[in-house]
Design an enzyme around this catalytic site. Sequence first.
Site, PDB file in Angstrom:
ATOM      1  N   HIS A  67      -5.661  -3.288  -2.112  1.00  0.00           N
ATOM      2  CA  HIS A  67      -5.336  -2.279  -3.137  1.00  0.00           C
ATOM      3  C   HIS A  67      -5.406  -2.819  -4.563  1.00  0.00           C
ATOM      4  CE1 HIS A  67      -4.260   0.753  -0.191  1.00  0.00           C
ATOM      5  NE2 HIS A  67      -3.850  -0.283   0.534  1.00  0.00           N
ATOM      6  N   LYS A 123     -11.848   0.974  -0.683  1.00  0.00           N
ATOM      7  CA  LYS A 123     -10.847   1.619  -1.552  1.00  0.00           C
ATOM      8  C   LYS A 123     -11.405   1.714  -2.980  1.00  0.00           C
ATOM      9  CE  LYS A 123      -7.329   0.078   1.673  1.00  0.00           C
ATOM     10  NZ  LYS A 123      -7.291   1.253   2.552  1.00  0.00           N
ATOM     11  N   SER A 151       0.794  -1.228   0.000  1.00  0.00           N
ATOM     12  CA  SER A 151       0.000   0.000   0.000  1.00  0.00           C
ATOM     13  C   SER A 151       0.821   1.270   0.000  1.00  0.00           C
ATOM     14  CB  SER A 151      -0.944  -0.011   1.205  1.00  0.00           C
ATOM     15  OG  SER A 151      -0.214  -0.228   2.397  1.00  0.00           O
TER      16      SER A 151
HETATM   17  C1  LIG Z   1      -3.319  -3.642   2.693  1.00  0.00           C
HETATM   18  C2  LIG Z   1      -4.450  -3.190   3.544  1.00  0.00           C
HETATM   19  N1  LIG Z   1      -5.178  -4.112   4.209  1.00  0.00           N
HETATM   20  C3  LIG Z   1      -6.220  -3.762   4.981  1.00  0.00           C
HETATM   21  C4  LIG Z   1      -6.588  -2.438   5.118  1.00  0.00           C
HETATM   22  C5  LIG Z   1      -7.727  -2.080   6.017  1.00  0.00           C
HETATM   23  O1  LIG Z   1      -8.885  -1.894   5.276  1.00  0.00           O
HETATM   24  P1  LIG Z   1     -10.058  -0.969   5.843  1.00  0.00           P
HETATM   25  O2  LIG Z   1      -9.657   0.442   5.537  1.00  0.00           O
HETATM   26  O3  LIG Z   1     -11.275  -1.420   5.129  1.00  0.00           O
HETATM   27  O4  LIG Z   1     -10.130  -1.212   7.314  1.00  0.00           O
HETATM   28  C6  LIG Z   1      -5.884  -1.457   4.417  1.00  0.00           C
HETATM   29  C7  LIG Z   1      -6.314  -0.042   4.458  1.00  0.00           C
HETATM   30  O5  LIG Z   1      -6.041   0.776   5.203  1.00  0.00           O
HETATM   31  C8  LIG Z   1      -4.784  -1.832   3.635  1.00  0.00           C
HETATM   32  O6  LIG Z   1      -4.053  -0.908   3.009  1.00  0.00           O
END
Ligand SMILES: Cc1ncc(COP(=O)(O)O)c(C=O)c1O
Length: 402
Positions: A217, A248, A189
Amino acid sequence: MRIELDRLKAEGQYRTLAESASSCEDGWIWRDGKRMLNLASNHYLGLGHRLDEAALARWTENAGEAVAGFGTDADAAIRTGATASRLIVGGDPAIGRFERDFAAYKGTEASLVFGSGYMANVGIIGALVGRNDIVFSDKLNHASIVDGAVLSRAETVRYRNRDMDHLESLLRRADPSKKKLIVTDSVFSMDGSIAPLAELAELKERYGAMLMVDEAHSGGVYGREGEGLAHALGLTGRIDVQMGTFGKAYGCYGAYAAGDAVVIDYLVNKARSLIFSTALPPMVVHAIRDQWKAVRRDGWRRERLLSQAEWLRMQLRGAGFDTGDSECHIVPVIVGSNERAVAFGRRLQEEGVAAVPIRPPTVPEGTARIRFTPMATHREEDLQMALERIVTVGRELGVVPG
Ligand SMILES: Cc1ncc(COP(=O)(O)O)c(C=O)c1O
């Protein structure tokens, strides 16, 4: 607390909350009272996301099918609360119906909706492994994976980012009798680099491990209809659990796990963040379905996102910026110190570009950065304007030679 807050300030680590209101149609944002081009969101496809009359009509239609026998008016579509956990009485029919359709799209036997990606990772990892097991986790994995591994009480072994030789040496050394879980982001990310999913699947098979892939992502971005990277690479059947978020590219909120029916059944019984938390409100489930349909339909958004990002990356590299290992729609500019990243972000915001500094512990020490994320709906002239300002400010602060 004050001492700790002062320490954070002294180290350039202090964070504050800003007021932001985004417009996805053109990718601009109001932030702290100023209009800026939004190069900081995860709303990659720029899908509109408001509840207008047309959306309400679609949600009502969905709810109508789902609650046959209970009346089919708009009321069912806009319920703001699920009233309880899924395992008690929070299982609005819209959720189960969406899960079946979403699993078919992912090419898995089943899927399961979670409250958010964070909750999904914490719940899934905690369900799959426990005290006597081992989690093999990429060093650049998202914080929610790190937290999931900690909460699971399993031993956590971190391998160098995308380094399959390192991972294999760690797997070889591990006690063969222990249950093993390999877990990776599919797109990292903060780096915009891509995990070697095929090699990971090979290693998991060779060492009898489970493999979990976080498509946060890549969901919506890769695959003919945005099914994700694992699906696009034909690896669905070789990955035990895929998870992803609807927050996202899908432009909504909530998250999913997808896999074999037995795995999903197991998660229903073991994932504490599912069991001990209120289900998503029915109106959010309808909104997810609506956004998901748009993601499938609008292939042009994926194409445009990836070509805009490619253009931005090439221009930034050409101007001398360090974009690290970026190879997709996430384009970091690595500047090193926290102070420099904060100054860069502040100056860009003054110049009308929403750019947010990313600092440790989100990224490793000494690699603070601005993470640029173009959207499919950004106009070319707006991106050009942003690029010019990034270059000007970068020169002013000595990030690139003047
Ligand atoms: C790789 C990754 N996994 C999980 C999440 C968590 O997702 P959420 O924003 O729906 O809690 C994020 C986002 O912040 C992320 O970048």
